[in-house]
Each structure stands twice: as C-alpha cells, then as structure tokens.
Motif scaffolding. Structure first.
Motif, PDB file in Angstrom:
ATOM      1  N   LEU A   1     -29.979 -17.453 -42.850  1.00 50.22           N
ATOM      2  CA  LEU A   1     -30.093 -18.755 -42.190  1.00 50.22           C
ATOM      3  C   LEU A   1     -28.716 -19.390 -41.985  1.00 50.22           C
ATOM      4  O   LEU A   1     -28.466 -20.042 -40.965  1.00 50.22           O
ATOM      5  CB  LEU A   1     -30.974 -19.689 -43.016  1.00 50.22           C
TER       6      LEU A   1
ATOM      7  N   HIS B   1     -27.613 -20.588 -38.430  1.00 49.03           N
ATOM      8  CA  HIS B   1     -27.650 -22.031 -38.163  1.00 49.03           C
ATOM      9  C   HIS B   1     -26.449 -22.795 -38.711  1.00 49.03           C
ATOM     10  O   HIS B   1     -26.362 -24.013 -38.513  1.00 49.03           O
ATOM     11  CB  HIS B   1     -28.933 -22.628 -38.735  1.00 49.03           C
TER      12      HIS B   1
ATOM     13  N   ARG C   1     -24.686 -26.393 -43.115  1.00 51.21           N
ATOM     14  CA  ARG C   1     -26.031 -26.948 -43.067  1.00 51.21           C
ATOM     15  C   ARG C   1     -26.916 -26.360 -44.166  1.00 51.21           C
ATOM     16  O   ARG C   1     -27.602 -27.087 -44.897  1.00 51.21           O
ATOM     17  CB  ARG C   1     -26.657 -26.677 -41.694  1.00 51.21           C
TER      18      ARG C   1
ATOM     19  N   ARG D   1     -32.624 -13.663 -35.376  1.00 54.86           N
ATOM     20  CA  ARG D   1     -33.609 -14.494 -36.051  1.00 54.86           C
ATOM     21  C   ARG D   1     -33.834 -13.991 -37.463  1.00 54.86           C
ATOM     22  O   ARG D   1     -33.459 -12.866 -37.813  1.00 54.86           O
ATOM     23  CB  ARG D   1     -34.931 -14.480 -35.282  1.00 54.86           C
TER      24      ARG D   1
END
Length: 476
Positions: free
Chosen positions: A84, A88, A92, A211
């Motif tokens: 992740l 992203h 974060r 993804r």
C-alpha cells in the motif's frame, strides 16, 4: 528487530538532484522518534507479562499469545502495508500504521480481559512495518550516501529503543506498582507519534503502479489463523478431531494460497523466490530464528516470575536479567560485518545458530541460579546478534540479484511467521503440563528449551549443507 518488509525503490544515484532531500534530512529525527517508540513498545512487553497475567487472571501458558498476536498481525500486515505504501505513498501509510499502533497500545493498557488485550496487540502489528516504510521513504528522497546514513540511524534507534524498553518499563512498574499505569507510558508515546507524523514528513515522489493482491492477503491471513488455532487447540480438552481438522484446513488453504500467488501477476508474496533452492534453506533458518528469538520471550519471563522452581522476580528484575543478553545482541549485530570479514557470512551464520543451540541446552540443564541463566542468555545474545546481522546478507546474496528487494522482504515475513507459530507451540507445551495452580511444570519449560536447542542445531547443520551446495556467500 525487523528488516524491510517489502521491496523499496532503488536507491537514487548520488549525482541525482536532491529535490526535497533537505526536508527529509530535517525530519529524520522524527523518524528516529518513531523507531525509538517502536523499540520501546516491542521490548517493554515481555517483562510485564507475569504482571499482566496477574492483573487479568490469565494463566502463564496463555500469555504466550500476547506476543504471538502481534507477530501474527505483523506477518500478514507488513507485506500489505508495504505494498500500500508503494501504491499510495509511504508517508500516508506510515500515518495509518502509527494510528493503529496508538489505538492498540491504549487497548493493551486499558484491556479488562484477555480478548481485548489480544485485539490491542493485533492493532500494534504495524510496528514491524514502520521501519520498512521509513526506509522506503528515505531511499526515495535522499541520494545514496545520506540515505544509508539515515537508515543506519533508524536501525540503531530501533535497537536502542528495544534495549531500553524492558529496563525503563520495569523501572516504571517498580515505582508505580501498577501495570496499567506502566503500560500507559509507551501508549502515550505511541499516541504522541501520530500528530508528530503530520508535522514535516514529506511524501514519496515515486509511486508504483498496480494494485494490492487482496485474495493473497486474505488467504495468507486465514491460513495463518487456522494454523495457530490448530496448534493452540491441540492440548485442549475438547473433541480430539478439532485440532487435526484445523491443521488440515490450514494445509489445504495454504495450498490454495500458493496456487493463487503463482498465478497472480503482482503477488503479495513471491512464492517462487521462497522455493528457489539457492535460498530456501536460509528461509528455513529464518523461520527457526523467528521461533527461538520471539518464541522464548514469554516463557523466559514467566519462568523468572514463577515461585518454586522459578525466582519470583518483578518486572524490573526480569528486564535486568535480560539486559546483558540484549546488549550483547546489539553489539554483535553491529559487528557482524567485521566478523564475517574474517570467516565469511555463511560460516558466521552457522556458528551463530550453534551458539544459540548451546545456550538453550545450557539453560535446560542449568537453571537453578540466576547467574546460570544470565550466562546462558549472553551466549544466546552472541548468536542471535550475529544471526540478525548476517542472515539478510546471506539470503540476499544467495538469491537472484535482480530480485534482492523481494527476497530480503520475504526474510522478514518468514522470520515473523516463525515467531507467531512458536507462540502457539509454546502455549500448547506449557498448557499440557499446567498444575492445579494454573502454573506450568518445570519440565514443560525444559521441553521448550530443548525444542529451541534442537531447532537451532538443525539450522546450523542446514546452513553448512547449503554452503556445500553452493548457496550463499563465504565472504563479503
């Protein structure tokens, strides 16, 4: 101590423009704070386990799950959070991880019962993901030289925090005689880290495309849970078919997970790298390392706190007994490059596991005086510290050079999974011999130590066999 949990971006060239590098340098101190807190949380829980057990009326055998719950969450969460972060932004996801850790630490401190306590420990699972996320962030924003310097400071902060965690936590408990108030101290540090992460930490500039492998993450989590529940129920009084059924389902689901990962273009875990015969023996050694490194924490603490065959020690005394071994491990891990420069990395790894095996054998035979346990644990510290420093290099250099990042990330996951499984096994052994006072027998602890000795000796032998087969590296 955790290593990178996912493949980080390539190091920037030293001649590349340093856009944003000054900003990163300015906040490396904040990242160091996060690692100090991480080490404090990880190192401070073990000495308090006997007190937690008394506060919540939890048998000694079940306290091993306090360690295993966090390791289970880390085994599944580190690759997920790492991916992740790649997709992203590492800043974060770092903030997400810190928020989860803060909530989990508060739950641990305020838990009214064991289930809530274990839920809090699961929420602190992202502790193992902090360092990989920080390393990825630093490597993205800094040139090679400053990045290496910053990473060394982060790793050193984690080691220092772990070392201080046990002693300072024990000291706070000695002063307050209140386990909940003591646990609120690291919880307060964790909570403070959340707003600090919003001050000046820059975001990664380069994000990956793709993804998250959600099916792989779900199957890995379910497989690990079934495995641990199967082990934990093996000693229960319920129907005899429950444990074999759970373990069988774990094997079946694990096979499905492997098949899914092999067919996924961007798998959560690179199963092919795990199966590479050049590094597979060292992954087995990493699993053993997780078993003996993490699996011995809870039983060591409860044995020292027990009366009769134990010593009835307080949390502070337990942390002081463990301090020489912890300090030895920190020193030897920092000297691994020099040691390996003389004998080679693979021989150094083999000797380290042999030292750990000797330590557990000594503990099994001699544990009636504190000085015996301290000397045996110092021997373990020598071995564990060297293994901690040598194993990532051995695994990285044994595998395909083009897959170094993935291979070293898998090392961390396999090691963490070993620790999680060890908790279930140790709980089964201790629970099977519980006396009328809900205290495991002395022979149960001896069995745990002998098991760790046998696994460590097997890892030493496996390392030497792998070396003769051409895997690994003999010299840096």
């Amino acid at each position: 101590m955790s290593t990178t949990g996912h493949p980080a971006p390539d190091l920037p060239d030293t001649t590349a423009p340093e856009t944003g590098s000054a900003s990163v340098r300015a906040v490396v101190g904040l990242l160091v704070l996060f690692e100090l807190t991480s080490g404090f949380l990880q190192g401070g829980i073990a000495p308090l386990l006997p007190e937690i057990g008394r506060e919540l009326d939890v048998p000694d055998a079940d306290l091993t799950w306090v360690i295993s719950a966090q390791l289970l969450a880390a085994a599944v969460g580190v690759p997920v959070l790492g991916r992740l972060g790649d997709l992203h932004g590492h800043r974060r996801v770092l903030r997400w991880a810190l928020a989860s850790i803060a909530v989990g630490a508060l739950l641990v401190a305020l838990a009214p019962n064991l289930p809530v306590l274990l839920a809090g420990r699961v929420l602190t699972g992202p502790l193992a993901a902090l360092l990989p996320l920080e390393i990825a962030l630093v490597r993205d924003r800094l040139p090679l030289g400053p990045a290496r310097s910053a990473i060394a400071r982060l790793v050193g902060a984690l080691a220092l925090g772990t070392l201080l965690g046990g002693v300072l936590t024990g000291a706070v408990h000695a002063l307050t005689d209140d386990v909940r108030l003591t646990l609120l101290v690291p919880a307060a540090l964790a909570v403070a880290c959340v707003p600090v992460s919003f001050l000046a930490v820059p975001e990664s500039r380069r994000l990956a495309r793709g993804r998250l492998d959600r099916p792989g993450a779900a199957l890995l989590g379910a497989t690990t849970l079934l495995l641990l529940f199967g082990v934990s129920t093996a000693q229960g009084d319920g129907p005899g078919f429950v444990a074999p059924t759970l373990l069988g389902l774990a094997v079946l689901l694990g096979a499905v997970w492997v098949r899914v990962e092999l067919r996924t273009a961007e798998p959560l875990v690179d199963v092919r790298a795990l199966a590479d015969r050049r590094v597979a023996p060292f992954f087995l050694c990493a699993f053993v390392f997780g078993v003996v490194y993490f699996g011995g924490q809870a039983p060591d603490a409860t044995f020292l706190a027990a009366t009769g065959y134990g010593f009835g020690l307080s949390a502070l005394s337990i942390s002081l007994v463990a301090l020489p071994a912890a300090a030895t491990a920190v020193i030897t891990s920092s000297l691994t490059a020099r040691i390996a420069g003389r004998v080679g990395y693979v021989p150094a790894l083999a000797v380290s596991f042999a030292l750990v095996a000797a330590s557990f054998l000594t503990t099994a035979a001699l544990h009636t005086a504190l000085w015996q346990l301290v000397l045996a644990k110092i021997l373990a510290g020598l071995g564990l510290g060297t293994a901690l420093g040598a194993m990532p290099t051995v695994i990285a250099e044994a595998g395909d050079p083009s897959r170094t990042g993935v291979t070293t990330a898998l090392y961390n996951n396999v090691k963490t999974l070993g620790g999680a499984v060890a908790g279930g096994v140790v709980a089964a052994i201790l629970t099977a011999s519980v006396t009328h006072a809900d205290t495991p027998s002395e022979s149960a602890y001896v069995t745990v130590w002998l098991l760790c000795a046998a696994l460590s000796a097997a890892a030493a032998a496996l390392t030497l066999v792998a070396r003769r087969g051409g895997a690994g590296t003999s010299r840096p």
